[in-house]
Motif scaffolding. Structure first.
Motif, mmCIF file in Angstrom:
data_model
loop_
_atom_site.group_PDB
_atom_site.id
_atom_site.type_symbol
_atom_site.label_atom_id
_atom_site.label_comp_id
_atom_site.label_asym_id
_atom_site.label_seq_id
_atom_site.Cartn_x
_atom_site.Cartn_y
_atom_site.Cartn_z
ATOM 1 N N ASN A 188 43.860 -6.360 -43.027
ATOM 2 C CA ASN A 188 44.153 -6.574 -41.609
ATOM 3 C C ASN A 188 45.484 -7.299 -41.469
ATOM 4 O O ASN A 188 45.546 -8.522 -41.431
ATOM 5 C CB ASN A 188 43.000 -7.325 -40.949
ATOM 6 C CG ASN A 188 41.781 -6.433 -40.799
ATOM 7 O OD1 ASN A 188 41.894 -5.327 -40.283
ATOM 8 N ND2 ASN A 188 40.650 -6.886 -41.292
ATOM 9 N N ALA B 130 50.556 -7.241 -37.942
ATOM 10 C CA ALA B 130 50.845 -6.344 -36.808
ATOM 11 C C ALA B 130 49.546 -5.877 -36.155
ATOM 12 O O ALA B 130 49.417 -5.851 -34.928
ATOM 13 C CB ALA B 130 51.661 -5.145 -37.289
ATOM 14 N N ARG B 131 48.570 -5.509 -36.985
ATOM 15 C CA ARG B 131 47.292 -5.033 -36.462
ATOM 16 C C ARG B 131 46.554 -6.150 -35.715
ATOM 17 O O ARG B 131 46.008 -5.940 -34.633
ATOM 18 C CB ARG B 131 46.449 -4.524 -37.635
ATOM 19 C CG ARG B 131 45.187 -3.835 -37.207
ATOM 20 C CD ARG B 131 44.322 -3.462 -38.386
ATOM 21 N NE ARG B 131 44.915 -2.425 -39.239
ATOM 22 C CZ ARG B 131 44.299 -1.926 -40.320
ATOM 23 N NH1 ARG B 131 43.118 -2.375 -40.686
ATOM 24 N NH2 ARG B 131 44.881 -0.997 -41.045
ATOM 25 N N GLN C 257 47.844 -8.824 -34.290
ATOM 26 C CA GLN C 257 48.571 -9.116 -33.041
ATOM 27 C C GLN C 257 48.151 -8.160 -31.925
ATOM 28 O O GLN C 257 47.907 -8.563 -30.793
ATOM 29 C CB GLN C 257 50.087 -8.941 -33.247
ATOM 30 C CG GLN C 257 50.764 -10.033 -34.044
ATOM 31 C CD GLN C 257 51.047 -11.276 -33.216
ATOM 32 O OE1 GLN C 257 50.701 -11.335 -32.040
ATOM 33 N NE2 GLN C 257 51.659 -12.282 -33.834
ATOM 34 N N ARG C 258 48.086 -6.888 -32.282
ATOM 35 C CA ARG C 258 47.735 -5.870 -31.290
ATOM 36 C C ARG C 258 46.317 -6.087 -30.769
ATOM 37 O O ARG C 258 46.072 -6.048 -29.558
ATOM 38 C CB ARG C 258 47.880 -4.469 -31.921
ATOM 39 C CG ARG C 258 47.528 -3.330 -30.993
ATOM 40 C CD ARG C 258 47.837 -1.960 -31.606
ATOM 41 N NE ARG C 258 47.217 -1.763 -32.922
ATOM 42 C CZ ARG C 258 45.930 -1.448 -33.105
ATOM 43 N NH1 ARG C 258 45.129 -1.293 -32.076
ATOM 44 N NH2 ARG C 258 45.456 -1.278 -34.327
ATOM 45 N N LYS C 259 45.381 -6.355 -31.673
ATOM 46 C CA LYS C 259 43.985 -6.569 -31.259
ATOM 47 C C LYS C 259 43.832 -7.848 -30.435
ATOM 48 O O LYS C 259 43.012 -7.907 -29.523
ATOM 49 C CB LYS C 259 43.073 -6.627 -32.488
ATOM 50 C CG LYS C 259 42.965 -5.339 -33.263
ATOM 51 C CD LYS C 259 42.198 -4.255 -32.533
ATOM 52 C CE LYS C 259 40.728 -4.543 -32.445
ATOM 53 N NZ LYS C 259 39.989 -3.398 -31.846
ATOM 54 N N ARG D 219 46.107 -9.131 -28.454
ATOM 55 C CA ARG D 219 46.637 -8.819 -27.111
ATOM 56 C C ARG D 219 45.612 -8.070 -26.277
ATOM 57 O O ARG D 219 45.366 -8.391 -25.116
ATOM 58 C CB ARG D 219 47.922 -7.980 -27.229
ATOM 59 C CG ARG D 219 49.212 -8.796 -27.146
ATOM 60 C CD ARG D 219 50.414 -7.908 -26.793
ATOM 61 N NE ARG D 219 50.513 -6.734 -27.641
ATOM 62 C CZ ARG D 219 51.116 -6.713 -28.825
ATOM 63 N NH1 ARG D 219 51.680 -7.811 -29.315
ATOM 64 N NH2 ARG D 219 51.175 -5.604 -29.541
ATOM 65 N N GLU D 220 44.974 -7.058 -26.894
ATOM 66 C CA GLU D 220 43.969 -6.260 -26.174
ATOM 67 C C GLU D 220 42.804 -7.125 -25.697
ATOM 68 O O GLU D 220 42.363 -7.025 -24.553
ATOM 69 C CB GLU D 220 43.403 -5.163 -27.090
ATOM 70 C CG GLU D 220 44.327 -3.978 -27.260
ATOM 71 C CD GLU D 220 43.802 -3.010 -28.329
ATOM 72 O OE1 GLU D 220 44.595 -2.176 -28.776
ATOM 73 O OE2 GLU D 220 42.610 -3.102 -28.722
ATOM 74 N N GLN E 285 43.808 -9.587 -22.859
ATOM 75 C CA GLN E 285 43.908 -8.886 -21.562
ATOM 76 C C GLN E 285 42.533 -8.718 -20.928
ATOM 77 O O GLN E 285 42.357 -8.918 -19.727
ATOM 78 C CB GLN E 285 44.523 -7.495 -21.764
ATOM 79 C CG GLN E 285 46.048 -7.517 -21.692
ATOM 80 C CD GLN E 285 46.645 -6.167 -22.072
ATOM 81 O OE1 GLN E 285 45.927 -5.170 -22.211
ATOM 82 N NE2 GLN E 285 47.949 -6.136 -22.251
ATOM 83 N N PRO F 268 46.288 -15.338 -33.152
ATOM 84 C CA PRO F 268 46.171 -14.507 -34.354
ATOM 85 C C PRO F 268 46.023 -15.336 -35.636
ATOM 86 O O PRO F 268 46.637 -16.396 -35.778
ATOM 87 C CB PRO F 268 47.501 -13.738 -34.380
ATOM 88 C CG PRO F 268 48.451 -14.593 -33.619
ATOM 89 C CD PRO F 268 47.651 -15.377 -32.619
ATOM 90 N N SER G 88 48.369 -13.169 -41.581
ATOM 91 C CA SER G 88 48.687 -14.185 -40.582
ATOM 92 C C SER G 88 48.190 -15.546 -41.042
ATOM 93 O O SER G 88 47.105 -15.654 -41.623
ATOM 94 C CB SER G 88 48.009 -13.856 -39.255
ATOM 95 O OG SER G 88 48.493 -12.635 -38.751
#
Ligand code: FE2
Length: 237
Positions: free
Chosen positions: A49, A52-53, A55-57, A59-60, A63, A76, A98
Motif C-alpha cells: 500500500n 500514492a494509493r 493518499q488517494r484513499k 482523500r476519498e 470527502q 495518511p 508513509s
C-alpha cells in the motif's frame, strides 16, 4: 484523542471491507472521543500500500466524512512490516511507504508474526540516524516479546517507542497479552496507545485503553501518553 494505528481505509488490506464500514468506524471513533486518525494500512511483501494509493484513499474517505458531517480528520500512514533490513532500506529510499507524520519523524514498524527479526536493532538505529523514531505496534501481542522481554527493553533503550493496543489492556486479546501489556505499563515502557481497529467489531475504542492506564498507572501517565501522541501529529502545539 488521536489514534495513530487504524485500518480504517477499505479495500487495501484486512481492514474495513468497504466505504460504508470505513464511515461506520469513523462514527464509532468519534463517539469514543477520537478526532484524528492516522490510517495505517499494512505495508508488507503481500500488501504494497504505497504512499500514492494511501493518499488517494484518505482523500476519498475524508470527502465522505465531510459530506456526512463526521468531524474526524484522517491522516495518511502505514503499518510497515520489518520483512527484512533490505526490504525496509529499499522501500524507504524510494519513498514507497508513509510515515505517521508529514515530517517523517515517526514510523510504525511492525515485527513479523513468525519470529523476532534479529536485524531490528540495526534498523532502529538506521531510522534514528535519519531522525525518524520507529514505533513498534503491539509488542504485547508477539509471543517472542512475551517470552523474552529483554528484546523489547533493548530496543527501547536504543530509542524505539512502543504502541500498546487498547484492546490488550482491556483484556480483549486474552489474559497473557493483558498481563504483558500491564508489565510494559508498570515499567513505563508504553509510549503510545492506539486501537489497531480493523472493522466495526474490532473497533476503534481508545477510551477504554486510557481508562485502564489511569486505573493502573494514574492520571499523570495517561496525560503523558496523550501528549506524546499529540506531538506526533502536531509537533508545535
Ligand atoms: Fe495493525
Amino acid at each position: 484523542m488521536i489514534d495513530i494505528h487504524c485500518h480504517i481505509l477499505s479495500d487495501l488490506d484486512d481492514g474495513a471491507g468497504d466505504m460504508r464500514e470505513s464511515v461506520e468506524m469513523a462514527r464509532i471513533a468519534f463517539e469514543d472521543g477520537i478526532r484524528h486518525i492516522v490510517a495505517t494500512p499494512h505495508f508488507t511483501l503481500a500488501y504494497r500500500n504505497t504512499a500514492a494509493r494511501v493518499q488517494r484513499k484518505v482523500r476519498e474517505l475524508q470527502q465522505e466524512l465531510d459530506r456526512q458531517g463526521i468531524a474526524v480528520t484522517i491522516h495518511p500512514g502505514n503499518e510497515v512490516r520489518l520483512e527484512s533490513k533490505a526490504f525496509i532500506y529499499d522501500q524507504a529510499k524510494s519513498d514507497q511507504f508513509s510515515y505517521l507524520d508529514p515530517a517523517q519523524n515517526y514510523v510504525l514498524l511492525e515485527q513479523r508474526w513468525s519470529d523476532f527479526n534479529p536485524e531490528t536493532l540495526e534498523v532502529v538505529k538506521w531510522f534514528l540516524r535519519r531522525n525518524t523514531r520507529p514505533i513498534v505496534p503491539h509488542p504485547e501481542r508477539h509471543v517472542f516479546f512475551r517470552r523474552q522481554p529483554e528484546l523489547v527493553e533493548q530496543l527501547i533503550q536504543a530509542g524505539m517507542w512502543t504502541q500498546v493496543t487498547a484492546d490488550s489492556l482491556n483484556g480483549n486479546n486474552g489474559e497473557e497479552v493483558r498481563r504483558f501489556a500491564e508489565w510494559l505499563l508498570a515499567n513505563d515502557y508504553v509510549h503510545v496507545l492506539a486501537t489497531d481497529a480493523h472493522n466495526v467489531r474490532r473497533k476503534p475504542n481508545l477510551s477504554s485503553g486510557y481508562d485502564a492506564v489511569r486505573k493502573l498507572a494514574g492520571n499523570r501517565r495517561a496525560e503523558q501518553i496523550m501528549e506524546r501522541t499529540q506531538r506526533i501529529l502536531f509537533p508545535k502545539s
